[in-house]
Design an enzyme around this catalytic site. Sequence first.
Site, mmCIF file in Angstrom:
data_model
loop_
_atom_site.group_PDB
_atom_site.id
_atom_site.type_symbol
_atom_site.label_atom_id
_atom_site.label_comp_id
_atom_site.label_asym_id
_atom_site.label_seq_id
_atom_site.Cartn_x
_atom_site.Cartn_y
_atom_site.Cartn_z
ATOM 1 N N LYS A 51 0.865 -1.191 0.000
ATOM 2 C CA LYS A 51 0.000 0.000 0.000
ATOM 3 C C LYS A 51 0.890 1.226 0.000
ATOM 4 O O LYS A 51 2.019 1.169 0.483
ATOM 5 C CB LYS A 51 -0.869 0.017 1.271
ATOM 6 N N ASP A 62 -7.047 4.389 -4.501
ATOM 7 C CA ASP A 62 -7.693 4.253 -3.190
ATOM 8 C C ASP A 62 -8.301 5.639 -2.928
ATOM 9 O O ASP A 62 -8.536 6.393 -3.885
ATOM 10 C CB ASP A 62 -6.667 3.847 -2.117
HETATM 11 P P1 NDP Z 1 -12.914 7.930 -2.893
HETATM 12 O O1 NDP Z 1 -11.851 8.921 -2.670
HETATM 13 O O2 NDP Z 1 -13.446 7.718 -4.266
HETATM 14 O O3 NDP Z 1 -14.165 8.224 -1.953
HETATM 15 C C1 NDP Z 1 -14.036 8.261 -0.583
HETATM 16 C C2 NDP Z 1 -15.371 8.621 0.033
HETATM 17 O O4 NDP Z 1 -15.287 8.453 1.443
HETATM 18 C C3 NDP Z 1 -15.756 10.061 -0.211
HETATM 19 O O5 NDP Z 1 -17.143 10.182 -0.241
HETATM 20 C C4 NDP Z 1 -15.158 10.756 1.005
HETATM 21 O O6 NDP Z 1 -15.745 11.990 1.328
HETATM 22 C C5 NDP Z 1 -15.431 9.727 2.077
HETATM 23 N N1 NDP Z 1 -14.430 9.884 3.140
HETATM 24 C C6 NDP Z 1 -13.071 9.853 2.999
HETATM 25 N N2 NDP Z 1 -12.468 10.088 4.163
HETATM 26 C C7 NDP Z 1 -13.440 10.266 5.059
HETATM 27 C C8 NDP Z 1 -13.450 10.550 6.427
HETATM 28 N N3 NDP Z 1 -12.311 10.712 7.128
HETATM 29 N N4 NDP Z 1 -14.670 10.647 7.038
HETATM 30 C C9 NDP Z 1 -15.822 10.494 6.333
HETATM 31 N N5 NDP Z 1 -15.866 10.237 5.022
HETATM 32 C C10 NDP Z 1 -14.697 10.119 4.399
HETATM 33 O O7 NDP Z 1 -12.328 6.545 -2.312
HETATM 34 P P2 NDP Z 1 -12.844 5.067 -2.564
HETATM 35 O O8 NDP Z 1 -14.300 5.029 -2.796
HETATM 36 O O9 NDP Z 1 -11.932 4.460 -3.568
HETATM 37 O O10 NDP Z 1 -12.486 4.374 -1.171
HETATM 38 C C11 NDP Z 1 -13.429 4.262 -0.109
HETATM 39 C C12 NDP Z 1 -13.000 3.144 0.819
HETATM 40 O O11 NDP Z 1 -12.940 1.912 0.101
HETATM 41 C C13 NDP Z 1 -11.615 3.296 1.456
HETATM 42 O O12 NDP Z 1 -11.643 2.715 2.745
HETATM 43 C C14 NDP Z 1 -10.716 2.468 0.550
HETATM 44 O O13 NDP Z 1 -9.549 2.041 1.220
HETATM 45 C C15 NDP Z 1 -11.661 1.311 0.260
HETATM 46 N N6 NDP Z 1 -11.364 0.513 -0.932
HETATM 47 C C16 NDP Z 1 -11.235 1.089 -2.151
HETATM 48 C C17 NDP Z 1 -11.014 0.292 -3.263
HETATM 49 C C18 NDP Z 1 -10.942 0.857 -4.628
HETATM 50 O O14 NDP Z 1 -10.811 0.068 -5.580
HETATM 51 N N7 NDP Z 1 -11.028 2.171 -4.832
HETATM 52 C C19 NDP Z 1 -10.837 -1.172 -3.147
HETATM 53 C C20 NDP Z 1 -11.083 -1.681 -1.816
HETATM 54 C C21 NDP Z 1 -11.318 -0.856 -0.765
HETATM 55 P P3 NDP Z 1 -15.000 13.366 0.945
HETATM 56 O O15 NDP Z 1 -15.126 13.481 -0.546
HETATM 57 O O16 NDP Z 1 -15.725 14.404 1.700
HETATM 58 O O17 NDP Z 1 -13.570 13.214 1.392
HETATM 59 O O1 2IT Z 2 -7.926 -1.482 -0.770
HETATM 60 C C1 2IT Z 2 -7.854 -1.969 -1.913
HETATM 61 O O2 2IT Z 2 -7.986 -3.181 -2.119
HETATM 62 C C2 2IT Z 2 -7.618 -1.043 -3.035
HETATM 63 N N1 2IT Z 2 -7.549 0.159 -2.819
HETATM 64 C C3 2IT Z 2 -7.459 -1.581 -4.430
HETATM 65 C C4 2IT Z 2 -6.052 -2.099 -4.647
HETATM 66 C C5 2IT Z 2 -5.725 -2.517 -6.055
HETATM 67 O O3 2IT Z 2 -4.550 -2.833 -6.260
HETATM 68 O O4 2IT Z 2 -6.586 -2.538 -6.925
#
Ligand code: NDP
Ligand code: 2IT
Length: 445
Positions: free
Chosen positions: A127, A167
């Site tokens: 990561k 992420d």
């Molecule tokens: P994005 O940046 O696209 O979206 C994040 C969302 O979460 C936004 O709505 C953001 O709001 C909100 N958010 C972020 N930080 C906070 C906080 N401290 N308190 C409240 N809300 C918060 O990220 P992703 O959708 O990609 O990721 C979301 C989650 O999913 C994370 O935990 C990530 O690690 C996990 N994840 C992502 C993957 C991926 O493929 N993208 C894969 C697996 C897991 P705001 O815009 O106001 O910051």
């Molecule tokens: O938390 C996760 O699994 C991710 N942000 C996606 C990682 C990836 O390599 O696609």
Amino acid sequence: MSNQYVAQTLETVKRRYPGETEFHQAVTEVLESLIPVIEKNKEFEEAGILERIVEPERQIIFRIPWLDDKGRVQVNRGMRIQYNSALGPYKGGIRFHPSVNTSIIKFLGFEQIFKNSLTGLMMGGGKGGADFDPKGKSDNEVMRFCQSFMTELYRHIDADTDVPAGDIGVGGREIGFMFGQYKRIKNIFHGVLTGKGLLYGGSLARTEATGYGCVYFCNEMLKDRKSGFENKKVVISGSGNVAIYAAQKAQSLGAKVIAMSDSSGYVHDADGIKLDVVKRLKEVERKRISEYAAEVKSAQYTEGCSGIWTIPCDVALPCATQNELDGNAAQALVKNGCIAVAEGANMPSTPDAVKVFLDAKISFGPGKAANAGGVATSGLEMSQNSQRLAWTFDEVDAKLHQIMINIHTAAKNAAADYNTPGNLVNGANIAGFIKVARAMIAQGV
Ligand code: NDP
Ligand code: 2IT
């Protein structure tokens, strides 16, 4: 249940890395659920697997200098934690958020080892990230930052060494800028990042994969309760990549998504969230979720995030960030009749919340299982890049769906084998761990 080897390993982690609370939390949960495995398989202790697996193979921390639009020098701190390569090249996302520190990147990297193992694909765990806040920055500022980030990172990664992805705060725009800089410096066009644009090696369905996968996983949990998404009320936190596509898939299976949020607050729309509005506001205009309530008359906006869990629902999908759902929120969900929680985010439920869900015997899908669809589809992107072929959306989606079914089955079976039937927290940790541990033993110390 306690075990001396596990207790000693935890103590060492806490002594060596004081104050890294998220990291301690993730390691504690995994190690405690491994106690029956450690007791049954003495070779893991003999090979020193636990003390090896908690320590990253390599950590790179670096300075990221860049110029803002006013010509001023800005400096951020970047890092990449290459955690474990027993099953394949390091693989995992990059997070750009002001809160990024070693505790957060290490907890994410540690979880990623087991998540990637569960996918059944050849990927190690890693990561990375930076304490950079993309909010309010111009596209040019984001580009200069991404270029500076990659100007250091390029020497540590490669398509067969370490393959980062997105992420929080890192989506298609940022991956494009980082890919361009990598290619410029190394003069190689290959799959060193996933989540790329479709024009230059990205996989169809990668954008949708984490959210879709989370709903596929949740659907398996619901099937075990002789239920499904049809007519279910669903609350989803976040409105980023994961949340949006979880909402899309839940709606396509007949559910009504009634609330979504961002880090400022949440919207409740009893008529059902209009996802085209959310997508335009968030993906195109990069605006706040409060704007949804300004546009859609059936919706109310509430400032602050935690209240979203007090909205009565059948299914909850926390898809924002770590520790966003605490014990009180979990109690409110259970009291209001929620029957299933699947974590789209990484570690969104606090340990208290997880205990409430498990004690109440509602279905609970932990992040490293329920959100593995994103990295699984990144693995499929790597395969397509190696073959220099592109599969159709339906082909990728079908493989993703099957992987999520397989992960659910593996976690369910491991939970039953180790005498905690239905406990998918234990099941996911155990099933993910055993493969990595056996590969580490095979590869020597
Ligand atoms: P994005 O940046 O696209 O979206 C994040 C969302 O979460 C936004 O709505 C953001 O709001 C909100 N958010 C972020 N930080 C906070 C906080 N401290 N308190 C409240 N809300 C918060 O990220 P992703 O959708 O990609 O990721 C979301 C989650 O999913 C994370 O935990 C990530 O690690 C996990 N994840 C992502 C993957 C991926 O493929 N993208 C894969 C697996 C897991 P705001 O815009 O106001 O910051
Ligand atoms: O938390 C996760 O699994 C991710 N942000 C996606 C990682 C990836 O390599 O696609």
